[in-house]
Design a protein around this motif. Structure first.
Motif, PDB file in Angstrom:
ATOM      1  N   PRO A   6       0.816  -1.206   0.000  1.00  0.00           N
ATOM      2  CA  PRO A   6       0.000   0.000   0.000  1.00  0.00           C
ATOM      3  C   PRO A   6       0.858   1.268   0.000  1.00  0.00           C
ATOM      4  CG  PRO A   6      -0.009  -1.017   2.190  1.00  0.00           C
ATOM      5  CD  PRO A   6       0.894  -1.843   1.315  1.00  0.00           C
ATOM      6  N   GLY A   7       0.412   2.300  -0.680  1.00  0.00           N
ATOM      7  CA  GLY A   7       1.150   3.559  -0.701  1.00  0.00           C
ATOM      8  C   GLY A   7       0.216   4.730  -0.885  1.00  0.00           C
ATOM      9  N   LYS A   8       0.733   5.933  -0.585  1.00  0.00           N
ATOM     10  CA  LYS A   8      -0.077   7.144  -0.666  1.00  0.00           C
ATOM     11  C   LYS A   8       0.227   7.892  -1.958  1.00  0.00           C
ATOM     12  CE  LYS A   8      -1.311  11.258   1.930  1.00  0.00           C
ATOM     13  NZ  LYS A   8      -1.035  12.108   3.079  1.00  0.00           N
ATOM     14  N   VAL A   9      -0.821   8.258  -2.676  1.00  0.00           N
ATOM     15  CA  VAL A   9      -0.663   8.946  -3.958  1.00  0.00           C
ATOM     16  C   VAL A   9      -0.267  10.406  -3.713  1.00  0.00           C
ATOM     17  CG1 VAL A   9      -1.827   9.652  -6.080  1.00  0.00           C
ATOM     18  CG2 VAL A   9      -2.353   7.419  -5.039  1.00  0.00           C
ATOM     19  N   MET A  10       0.875  10.807  -4.294  1.00  0.00           N
ATOM     20  CA  MET A  10       1.355  12.182  -4.127  1.00  0.00           C
ATOM     21  C   MET A  10       0.878  13.072  -5.271  1.00  0.00           C
ATOM     22  SD  MET A  10       2.816  11.480  -1.360  1.00  0.00           S
ATOM     23  CE  MET A  10       3.526  13.055  -0.883  1.00  0.00           C
ATOM     24  N   SER A  11       0.968  12.560  -6.506  1.00  0.00           N
ATOM     25  CA  SER A  11       0.512  13.343  -7.650  1.00  0.00           C
ATOM     26  C   SER A  11       0.053  12.407  -8.750  1.00  0.00           C
ATOM     27  CB  SER A  11       1.647  14.241  -8.163  1.00  0.00           C
ATOM     28  OG  SER A  11       2.705  13.417  -8.631  1.00  0.00           O
ATOM     29  N   VAL A  12      -0.794  12.919  -9.642  1.00  0.00           N
ATOM     30  CA  VAL A  12      -1.325  12.114 -10.737  1.00  0.00           C
ATOM     31  C   VAL A  12      -1.135  12.878 -12.043  1.00  0.00           C
ATOM     32  CG1 VAL A  12      -3.393  11.045 -11.726  1.00  0.00           C
ATOM     33  CG2 VAL A  12      -3.058  11.021  -9.250  1.00  0.00           C
ATOM     34  N   ASP A  13      -0.576  12.184 -13.050  1.00  0.00           N
ATOM     35  CA  ASP A  13      -0.437  12.795 -14.369  1.00  0.00           C
ATOM     36  C   ASP A  13      -0.979  11.797 -15.381  1.00  0.00           C
ATOM     37  OD1 ASP A  13       0.248  14.145 -16.630  1.00  0.00           O
ATOM     38  OD2 ASP A  13       2.421  13.848 -16.436  1.00  0.00           O
ATOM     39  N   GLY A  14      -2.203  12.024 -15.830  1.00  0.00           N
ATOM     40  CA  GLY A  14      -2.848  11.080 -16.731  1.00  0.00           C
ATOM     41  C   GLY A  14      -3.038   9.737 -16.042  1.00  0.00           C
ATOM     42  N   LEU A  15      -2.444   8.690 -16.587  1.00  0.00           N
ATOM     43  CA  LEU A  15      -2.598   7.356 -15.991  1.00  0.00           C
ATOM     44  C   LEU A  15      -1.334   6.927 -15.236  1.00  0.00           C
ATOM     45  CD1 LEU A  15      -4.675   5.450 -18.701  1.00  0.00           C
ATOM     46  CD2 LEU A  15      -5.408   6.096 -16.410  1.00  0.00           C
ATOM     47  N   ALA A  17       0.818   7.728 -11.661  1.00  0.00           N
ATOM     48  CA  ALA A  17       0.815   8.422 -10.372  1.00  0.00           C
ATOM     49  C   ALA A  17       2.195   8.309  -9.733  1.00  0.00           C
ATOM     50  CB  ALA A  17      -0.232   7.803  -9.457  1.00  0.00           C
ATOM     51  N   VAL A  18       2.553   9.301  -8.951  1.00  0.00           N
ATOM     52  CA  VAL A  18       3.732   9.168  -8.096  1.00  0.00           C
ATOM     53  C   VAL A  18       3.213   8.788  -6.721  1.00  0.00           C
ATOM     54  CG1 VAL A  18       5.667  10.370  -7.014  1.00  0.00           C
ATOM     55  CG2 VAL A  18       5.095  10.806  -9.425  1.00  0.00           C
ATOM     56  N   VAL A  19       3.708   7.663  -6.206  1.00  0.00           N
ATOM     57  CA  VAL A  19       3.172   7.113  -4.964  1.00  0.00           C
ATOM     58  C   VAL A  19       4.284   6.980  -3.933  1.00  0.00           C
ATOM     59  CG1 VAL A  19       1.974   5.132  -3.934  1.00  0.00           C
ATOM     60  CG2 VAL A  19       1.410   5.836  -6.256  1.00  0.00           C
ATOM     61  N   ASP A  20       3.955   7.366  -2.703  1.00  0.00           N
ATOM     62  CA  ASP A  20       4.921   7.304  -1.617  1.00  0.00           C
ATOM     63  C   ASP A  20       4.744   5.999  -0.832  1.00  0.00           C
ATOM     64  OD1 ASP A  20       6.796   9.061   0.236  1.00  0.00           O
ATOM     65  OD2 ASP A  20       5.411   7.964   1.533  1.00  0.00           O
ATOM     66  N   PHE A  21       5.827   5.199  -0.774  1.00  0.00           N
ATOM     67  CA  PHE A  21       5.808   3.969   0.015  1.00  0.00           C
ATOM     68  C   PHE A  21       6.776   4.141   1.173  1.00  0.00           C
ATOM     69  CE2 PHE A  21       4.932   2.841  -4.401  1.00  0.00           C
ATOM     70  CZ  PHE A  21       3.733   2.159  -4.274  1.00  0.00           C
ATOM     71  N   TRP A  22       6.280   4.533   2.299  1.00  0.00           N
ATOM     72  CA  TRP A  22       7.119   4.762   3.488  1.00  0.00           C
ATOM     73  C   TRP A  22       8.372   5.566   3.144  1.00  0.00           C
ATOM     74  CZ3 TRP A  22       4.678  -0.028   2.782  1.00  0.00           C
ATOM     75  CH2 TRP A  22       3.680  -0.307   3.718  1.00  0.00           C
ATOM     76  N   GLY A  23       8.163   6.664   2.437  1.00  0.00           N
ATOM     77  CA  GLY A  23       9.291   7.553   2.162  1.00  0.00           C
ATOM     78  C   GLY A  23       9.944   7.327   0.812  1.00  0.00           C
ATOM     79  N   VAL A  24       9.700   6.200   0.170  1.00  0.00           N
ATOM     80  CA  VAL A  24      10.264   5.957  -1.162  1.00  0.00           C
ATOM     81  C   VAL A  24       9.188   6.274  -2.194  1.00  0.00           C
ATOM     82  CG1 VAL A  24      11.300   4.262  -2.707  1.00  0.00           C
ATOM     83  CG2 VAL A  24      11.682   4.101  -0.241  1.00  0.00           C
ATOM     84  N   GLN A  25       9.523   7.158  -3.147  1.00  0.00           N
ATOM     85  CA  GLN A  25       8.518   7.507  -4.140  1.00  0.00           C
ATOM     86  C   GLN A  25       8.774   6.774  -5.449  1.00  0.00           C
ATOM     87  OE1 GLN A  25       7.677  11.690  -4.313  1.00  0.00           O
ATOM     88  NE2 GLN A  25       6.955  11.594  -2.205  1.00  0.00           N
ATOM     89  N   LYS A  26       7.683   6.230  -5.997  1.00  0.00           N
ATOM     90  CA  LYS A  26       7.785   5.443  -7.232  1.00  0.00           C
ATOM     91  C   LYS A  26       6.648   5.806  -8.156  1.00  0.00           C
ATOM     92  CE  LYS A  26       9.331   0.900  -7.524  1.00  0.00           C
ATOM     93  NZ  LYS A  26      10.753   0.846  -7.676  1.00  0.00           N
ATOM     94  N   GLN A  27       6.897   5.611  -9.473  1.00  0.00           N
ATOM     95  CA  GLN A  27       5.810   5.792 -10.433  1.00  0.00           C
ATOM     96  C   GLN A  27       4.963   4.530 -10.466  1.00  0.00           C
ATOM     97  OE1 GLN A  27       7.053   6.941 -14.323  1.00  0.00           O
ATOM     98  NE2 GLN A  27       7.188   9.092 -13.722  1.00  0.00           N
ATOM     99  N   VAL A  28       3.665   4.724 -10.466  1.00  0.00           N
ATOM    100  CA  VAL A  28       2.735   3.595 -10.499  1.00  0.00           C
ATOM    101  C   VAL A  28       1.715   3.839 -11.612  1.00  0.00           C
ATOM    102  CG1 VAL A  28       0.914   2.414  -9.208  1.00  0.00           C
ATOM    103  CG2 VAL A  28       3.035   3.034  -8.056  1.00  0.00           C
ATOM    104  N   SER A  29       1.456   2.783 -12.408  1.00  0.00           N
ATOM    105  CA  SER A  29       0.482   2.905 -13.492  1.00  0.00           C
ATOM    106  C   SER A  29      -0.936   2.795 -12.953  1.00  0.00           C
ATOM    107  CB  SER A  29       0.733   1.812 -14.529  1.00  0.00           C
ATOM    108  OG  SER A  29      -0.423   1.645 -15.317  1.00  0.00           O
TER     109      SER A  29
END
Lengths: 94, 375
Positions: A6-15, A17-29
């Motif tokens: 599970p992670g928290k969505v920080m920003s969304v660009d189209g399809l 999202a940049v998601v925060d996983f306990w401090g690590v941010q990753k792109q998620v489709s």
């Protein structure tokens, strides 16, 4: 490979999202998630794809469900546990 | 879920109450043992990590079935990937797949021989590599419906022409029938994997429950999720009520993720095929539909596995009992190699390779504390 995280969505660009996983941010489709996702939402990520938006209110519901399950079990057992917790903390040297 | 909120699912008071309830139910049934199966590596990890087996009633056997996607990827499927790599094709795959043994070699073995093997976190990275290059990129796609939907989405999202998929994806619902029907099977109920059910929905298990009269409870992955689901499952066993119950409603719905399902079935078709060590599973393999032939590695390449037969198979492989462990009929403690010749750094069988394999999990968390027999 198939662990859901599970992670928290920080920003969304189209399809994407940049998601925060306990401090690590990753792109998620967001191609296969079945609900609109906005910043602040929580999602469940599998290999870089959000498969589910996690509704906040359902967390409380799940806990309520566990409590319901416990109906019919002797009431004093839980009380005993709580009491021994309180008792233990009282005995702890201050 | 905020990271902190997970703690609510580890609340010791609730956990104690649930294990007491479980104990009462097992006593009411009065048989020994009552056997239930889960089909998910993540469940076994949670059970081992939190030491839940020590809290289970002695007469309740919670067995791990074919729930490790890496482990059930069949030997010939690994052989195909290895042969392709030896043919000089660049093969991308998930990290856990690299050391899984084929008939004679793993991808890691041939990497040492100069083959080009790329570990990726997800299929999108493999697609990205293909976009940046002109060489052929093959994605060796493994895993259950949760990863298969990612493969489907990537193919539907206009991948480059030099990209193709070698699908070894598996579909969980059919294997539950196979394991239940196995001669000598004592499985009285299933914990269904919550994440796979997010995709398929809990409704997918209804047909199985109706034909086999075995209850299925969809379970989450926190300790309390598992305990609560077990309480429900044993309750259904006691009442002889073959039903599907969703105990993971914060993530799983009855109809599942329709958007994902639509993409999954646009790209894949279920076909029969072997699962490593288990059996031929009708409709248990997901293969690319005819329309996707251009992106199907098996159609694009002439995969010559015969070159592998020049090598001798690893010596100890004959003694490996991964198959019986995955079908739930044996456990790592029955294996002569477990923790001796077969170790995480030098695995003989697939179950010791993956972080979701039964042997690897038991090895990591100090094996399986079995209190049976101690009075």
């Amino acid at each position: 490979m198939c662990l859901g995280v599970p992670g928290k969505v920080m920003s969304v660009d189209g399809l994407v999202a940049v998601v925060d996983f306990w401090g690590v941010q990753k792109q998620v489709s967001l191609h296969i998630v079945d609900e609109p996702v906005v910043p602040g939402d929580y999602i469940l990520n599998h290999v870089g794809y959000a498969i589910r938006k996690i509704p906040q209110e359902e967390i409380a519901e799940t806990l309520a469900m566990y409590d319901e399950l416990l109906d019919g079990k002797p009431e004093d057992l839980m009380r005993q546990d709580v009491e021994s917790e309180v008792g233990a903390s009282r005995e702890r040297p201050s | 879920m905020k990271p902190g909120e997970q703690l609510k699912f580890r609340d010791p008071v609730r956990a104690k109450a649930l294990t007491t309830r479980l104990e009462e139910l097992v006593k009411e049934i009065g048989r020994d043992p009552i056997s239930v199966m889960h089909v998910c590596g993540s469940h076994e990890q949670a059970i081992a990590r939190f030491g839940l087996r020590t809290a289970f009633p002695l007469k309740l056997d919670v067995v791990m079935g074919p729930g490790c996607p890496v482990c059930i990827t069949d030997v010939p499927e690994v052989d195909e990937a290895v042969a392709l790599a030896l043919q000089g094709v660049r093969v991308c795959t998930y990290g856990d797949m690299v050391r899984v043994p084929g008939t004679v070699k793993s991808l890691a073995d041939v990497r040492g021989d100069g083959a080009n093997i790329e570990v990726v976190y997800g299929i999108d990275q493999a697609v990205e590599l293909a976009r940046k290059s002109t060489e052929e990129i093959v994605f060796f796609a493994t895993g259950f419906e949760t990863t298969a939907v990612a493969t489907a989405a990537a193919l539907l999202n206009d991948p480059p022409k030099n990209f193709s998929v070698l699908s070894a994806h598996k579909y969980i619902p059919p294997v539950m029938e196979i394991v239940t029907e196995m001669p000598g099977s004592r499985i009285e109920g299933f914990l269904a994997a919550g994440h796979a059910a997010i995709i398929t929905g809990s409704g997918v298990f209804e047909a199985f429950v109706n034909t086999h009269k075995v209850p299925v409870v969809v379970a989450g992955f926190e300790p309390l999720d598992i305990l609560a689901a077990l309480v429900k499952l044993v309750e259904l066993v006691r009442d002889q009520k073959p039903e599907v119950v969703n105990m993971f409603p914060r993530c799983v719905t009855h109809e599942g993720n329709k958007v994902a399902q639509e993409q999954l079935w646009k790209v894949f078709t279920p076909t029969g095929g072997r699962w490593r060590g288990i059996a031929h599973v009708p409709n248990g393999n997901l293969r690319l539909r005819e329309e996707w032939a251009a992106f199907d590695t098996r159609k694009r390449f002439n995969i010559d596995v015969s070159r592998l037969w020049d090598y001798a198979p690893p010596k100890l492989l004959g003694q490996c009992i991964c198959g019986e462990i995955m079908s739930g009929s044996k456990s790592p403690k029955h294996c002569a190699l477990f923790g001796k010749e077969c170790l995480p750094e030098n695995p003989v069988g697939a179950c010791m390779v993956s972080s979701e394999g039964t042997c690897r999990i038991w090895h990591q968390y100090g094996g399986h504390l079995d209190l049976r027999g101690i009075s």
